[in-house]
Design a protein around this motif. Structure first.
Motif, PDB file in Angstrom:
ATOM      1  N   TRP A 108      -1.899  -2.908 -12.467  1.00 42.29           N
ATOM      2  CA  TRP A 108      -1.534  -2.417 -11.131  1.00 42.29           C
ATOM      3  C   TRP A 108      -2.471  -1.249 -10.836  1.00 42.29           C
ATOM      4  N   HIS A 110      -4.094   1.710  -8.691  1.00 43.20           N
ATOM      5  CA  HIS A 110      -3.504   2.605  -7.686  1.00 43.20           C
ATOM      6  C   HIS A 110      -4.528   3.364  -6.847  1.00 43.20           C
ATOM      7  N   SER A 131      -2.923  -4.807  -6.575  1.00 43.39           N
ATOM      8  CA  SER A 131      -3.635  -3.699  -5.936  1.00 43.39           C
ATOM      9  C   SER A 131      -2.702  -2.960  -4.999  1.00 43.39           C
ATOM     10  N   ASN A 132      -2.827  -1.639  -4.967  1.00 38.06           N
ATOM     11  CA  ASN A 132      -2.032  -0.838  -4.042  1.00 38.06           C
ATOM     12  C   ASN A 132      -2.413  -1.067  -2.587  1.00 38.06           C
ATOM     13  N   ASP A 133      -3.580  -1.684  -2.341  1.00 38.92           N
ATOM     14  CA  ASP A 133      -4.083  -1.844  -0.974  1.00 38.92           C
ATOM     15  C   ASP A 133      -4.203  -3.323  -0.606  1.00 38.92           C
ATOM     16  N   HIS A 147      -0.969  -8.042  -3.597  1.00 39.36           N
ATOM     17  CA  HIS A 147      -0.809  -6.699  -3.033  1.00 39.36           C
ATOM     18  C   HIS A 147       0.540  -6.135  -3.438  1.00 39.36           C
ATOM     19  N   PRO A 149       2.237  -2.262  -2.831  1.00 34.39           N
ATOM     20  CA  PRO A 149       2.092  -0.843  -2.461  1.00 34.39           C
ATOM     21  C   PRO A 149       2.718   0.065  -3.513  1.00 34.39           C
ATOM     22  N   LEU A 150       2.307   1.314  -3.504  1.00 35.71           N
ATOM     23  CA  LEU A 150       2.983   2.302  -4.331  1.00 35.71           C
ATOM     24  C   LEU A 150       4.335   2.623  -3.697  1.00 35.71           C
ATOM     25  N   PRO A 253       0.829   6.694  -1.517  1.00 30.08           N
ATOM     26  CA  PRO A 253       2.140   7.048  -2.072  1.00 30.08           C
ATOM     27  C   PRO A 253       2.812   8.220  -1.375  1.00 30.08           C
ATOM     28  N   TYR A 324      10.262   2.616  -6.900  1.00 36.83           N
ATOM     29  CA  TYR A 324       9.539   1.918  -7.967  1.00 36.83           C
ATOM     30  C   TYR A 324      10.400   0.847  -8.629  1.00 36.83           C
ATOM     31  N   ARG A 327       9.604  -2.213  -6.653  1.00 38.10           N
ATOM     32  CA  ARG A 327       8.289  -2.736  -7.042  1.00 38.10           C
ATOM     33  C   ARG A 327       8.362  -3.400  -8.420  1.00 38.10           C
TER      34      ARG A 327
END
Length: 356
Positions: A108, A110, A131-133, A147, A149-150, A253, A324, A327
């Protein structure tokens, strides 16, 4: 998202049936902590898995101890979290340990898209790659890239709104060039109210409301909670993003952390992906010009209860959708086919950094 010509990852990693009631997850650093200013985020990821799986099934390890931790603890899933840009980012030993024990290896990342050109270091060994993006994930050379996100930590970032406000406008972050341009454009408005802009490298002479001072994660959450309005300005500093020159699309984040603190945020809208996470007008405010920002601020100074209501709504949304733990559930479904029980265990995680 394309296949690599050669990879050390399994060609088709099959989700393993979890033993007992829950799988074991090891969250490892992706680079040495001494090189990672955001190493604290790893503890939030471990906290999320512990909430879902129970403390006994979630552990963490620094990158240099990760392979040994896999051999000793034999987790079902290893999540290497962080940045793979440093030269020390060699995952061959970790890959071999996962192969010997049967663990699935996920990464993962960031810091996308700013370090996108180095994602190959993770892609060639990862079974799954997050990926965070969103825009970066779409360009990744891996058959199982996604994808993610944080998020925010209820333990670290949740705040009750204090009775007395400290700032009218608050921002904390490094003074990247794009941020300096926006803040300079807003300076006329920011000067006439109680404003604090703080972080590394802010020009304090030209911006008298700015401080060249780094705040801890805890101090940032406190500042967000005690402010009428929190500025949200994304960064634009590309350390290794020459291949495609990708622009960031997903909020960072701090967006989720500020919302968890109950902040009403003024989000500088360079894209509309923010609308997938928070409802404009009721959970976040958007602006794209100094005039828009001045009008928003004046309206909130006249109606501070409106700002409080938006901050509370954002906090509720974050607790529901952007922790989290949420996630972690997504990672478990994707990598192991595991459906967590509702509610979670809500317990802190252990650490194997000391060889536990």
């Amino acid at each position: 998202m394309h296949d690599l010509p050669s990879t050390g990852a399994r060609s088709e990693p099959a989700p393993r049936a979890p033993r007992g009631t829950a799988p074991r997850v090891l969250v490892a650093g992706a680079s040495p902590d001494r090189l990672n200013r955001n190493a604290v985020l790893r503890s939030f990821v471990v906290e999320g898995f512990a909430e879902v799986l129970g403390r006994e099934n979630a552990r963490e390890a620094r990158v240099e101890l990760a392979a040994r931790a896999v051999e000793q603890w034999r987790p079902d899933l290893v999540v290497s979290f962080g940045s793979c840009m440093p030269d020390e980012s060699d995952y061959s030993a970790l890959r071999r340990a996962c192969d010997r024990t049967g663990a699935i290896l996920a990464f993962w990342l960031h810091d996308d898209p700013y370090e996108f050109d180095f994602h190959y270091r993770a892609a060639r060994v990862a079974d799954f790659l997050f990926s965070n993006d969103r825009w970066a994930a779409l360009h990744m050379d891996h058959p199982r890239a996604a994808h993610l996100p944080l998020a925010a930590s209820p333990t670290a970032h949740f705040r009750q709104r204090p009775a007395r406000r400290r700032f009218d406008v608050f921002f904390c972050g490094v003074a990247f060039e794009n941020r300096k341009h926006v803040v300079s454009d807003l300076a006329e408005t920011l000067r006439r109210v109680n404003t604090l802009v703080t972080g590394s490298d802010w020009p304090t002479k030209s911006l008298p409301f700015a401080q060249d001072r780094h705040l801890s994660n805890e101090e940032v959450a406190d500042g967000c909670a005690a402010s009428l309005l929190v500025l949200n300005l994304g960064r634009s500093l590309h350390f290794a993003n020459d291949r495609y020159r990708l622009d960031p699309s997903t909020p960072g984040p701090r967006t989720f952390e500020a919302a968890m603190a109950g902040a009403a945020q003024a989000y500088f809208a360079t894209g509309l992906e923010i609308c997938e996470y928070y409802e404009p007008g009721s959970e976040v405010f958007l602006f794209d010009s100094p005039r828009d920002f001045a009008s928003l601020l004046d309206s909130l100074l006249a109606e501070p209860d409106r700002a409080a209501a938006v901050g509370l709504a954002a906090q509720r949304r974050t607790l529901r959708d952007h922790t989290y733990a949420r996630r972690a559930e997504r990672i478990l479904r994707t990598c192991l086919g595991f459906e967590p029980d509702a509610g979670g265990a809500d317990r802190p995680a252990a650490s194997v950094d000391a060889g536990a």
